[in-house]
Write an enzyme that holds these catalytic residues in place. Structure first.
Site, short mmCIF file in Angstrom:
data_model
loop_
_atom_site.label_atom_id
_atom_site.label_comp_id
_atom_site.label_asym_id
_atom_site.label_seq_id
_atom_site.Cartn_x
_atom_site.Cartn_y
_atom_site.Cartn_z
N GLU A 4 67.94 74.40 -77.42
CA GLU A 4 67.91 73.64 -76.15
C GLU A 4 67.05 72.38 -76.24
OE1 GLU A 4 67.03 74.28 -71.36
OE2 GLU A 4 67.19 76.00 -72.70
N LYS A 52 71.73 77.57 -69.28
CA LYS A 52 71.65 78.70 -68.33
C LYS A 52 72.98 79.41 -68.33
CE LYS A 52 67.70 79.31 -66.59
NZ LYS A 52 67.09 80.49 -67.15
#
Length: 407
Positions: free
Chosen positions: A218, A234
């Site tokens: 990420e 997410k």
């Protein structure tokens, strides 16, 4: 434990400061590929809460003093001086990020040898250093001890749902911790994390009595060509055909994801040119190890006069590991998590004039003199099932634990 004793004990297990030993290979996440085997450490600065002051300002001032001015990120990068610094590795813990945001810093760090901020400046070696020598001793990793039981984790999920029901928050990321004793040199084990599939920010950073290994996919914040980018993740499912379909079809996962995208848009808007923030890609499904994860890309043109310190204050800690609203979520985290996030859920990567690339330290482990530490969790919304969340955290940490064990 006092720093001197911690350092002495870690020397017995293996090298202490990889970057400063003769023949070390620099393996910080996001280090330029062509420089990886040609760098030497020139200077470092570490910050702990007892030092006081503003750590973001301290980072910016330290870098400027060592030939890396980052006080105006919109300014074109100067021509490279071969005799000057190449860039710097930068680590900012979740606790330091919470401090920068004006929120509670959470429970105590379970690995107190770790600094909360570290910046290490590198230059090019001529000739390049030889390959490193490794400790021939065997590697042993003991059983993992969890900081909370599955029942306690599930209860924390229920507590977040209660807070959502009261209107205190919309989403909170809840994180657990585990530790295991080890014998031997921890650095090869930590370096294995960088080889995990999807580890965009694979690499290591070390200091006196501590080391961090990262397998994060990420992007917390990236700056290239005058544009800031963040890529929040997410939404998680097993990396199967059915899991792919389920993730795309899940209204719960999509709602959780969009909340964090909106939060990241707001964070970038604080430091981007007015009207320039946009969502370039929404809910793209990508793979990390044996998991599908949903990722979006948000970007904005860097504002004139923006310095690194203000950028860190705007984006740390990352919204995908806090929740929304960010400050209210950090209050819930402080109340619920029994152990500090340590090296997890912070920032780690590379900074230099004209280029910043910091990963969010999910899928990350740390070593102190005696133990390895890992962290894992997930975002909780009103629709979250407590036991599904417990299982998701276990699925996220399983590849990290297996790589550390050498499996």
């Amino acid at each position: 434990m006092r720093a001197g004793k911690s350092t002495e004990r870690m020397r017995k297990n293996g090298p202490v400061v990889v970057e400063t030993l003769p023949g070390a290979v620099i393996d910080a996440p996001a280090v330029p590929a062509g420089c990886r085997r040609a760098l030497v450490e020139r200077a470092r600065w570490e910050w702990r809460p007892a030092d006081g002051g503003d750590p973001a300002a301290g980072v910016q001032e330290f870098l400027a003093a060592h030939g890396l001015p980052l006080d105006d990120l919109a300014r074109p990068a100067p021509g490279h001086d071969p005799a000057g610094p190449c860039g710097a590795a930068l680590y900012v813990s979740a606790a330091a990020g919470a401090l920068l945001a004006g929120a509670p810093v959470g429970a105590a760090n379970p690995a107190p040898a770790l600094p909360e901020v570290a910046v290490v400046v590198y230059g090019h070696a001529d000739p390049p250093p030889p390959p490193p020598r490794r400790d021939p001793d065997g590697w042993w990793l003991g059983d993992w001890t969890e900081s909370w039981t599955p029942d306690q984790h599930a209860a924390a999920v229920d507590a977040v749902r209660d807070a959502i029901g009261r209107g205190d928050v919309y989403q909170v990321n809840v994180v657990g911790h585990a530790a295991a004793r080890y014998a031997g040199d921890p650095l090869p084990a930590l370096a294995r994390l960088g080889a995990l599939p999807g580890a965009r920010y694979g690499g290591t950073l070390t200091g006196a009595g501590w080391a961090i290994g990262c397998a994060s996919p990420e992007t917390l914040v990236e700056l290239t060509g005058g544009r800031l980018v963040t890529r929040p993740i997410k939404g998680t499912r097993p990396a199967t055909a059915a899991g792919h379909r389920e993730l795309l079809a899940s209204a719960k996962e999509r709602a959780e994801h969009v909340m964090i995208v909106d939060l990241e848009r707001n964070d970038l808007a604080r430091v981007a040119r007015t009207g320039s923030v946009r969502v370039d890609e929404l809910f793209a499904v990508r793979r990390w190890c044996d998991l599908w994860q949903a990722e979006s890309t948000v970007s904005g043109a860097v504002a004139d006069g923006l310095g690194l310190a203000d950028l860190l204050r705007a984006v740390c800690p990352g919204g995908s590991v806090t929740g929304a609203p960010k400050l209210a979520a950090l209050d819930r985290i402080d109340a619920l998590e029994p152990v500090g996030r340590g090296a997890g859920m912070g920032a780690l990567g590379w900074v230099a004039p004209g280029r910043i690339d910091l990963g969010l330290t999910i899928r990350t482990a740390a070593a102190d003199a005696d133990r390895l530490h890992v962290w894992a969790g997930g975002g909780i919304t009103w629709d979250s099932d407590p036991w599904d969340e417990v299982a998701e955290a276990a699925a996220k940490t399983a590849p990290v634990r297996a790589a550390l064990a050498g499996h």
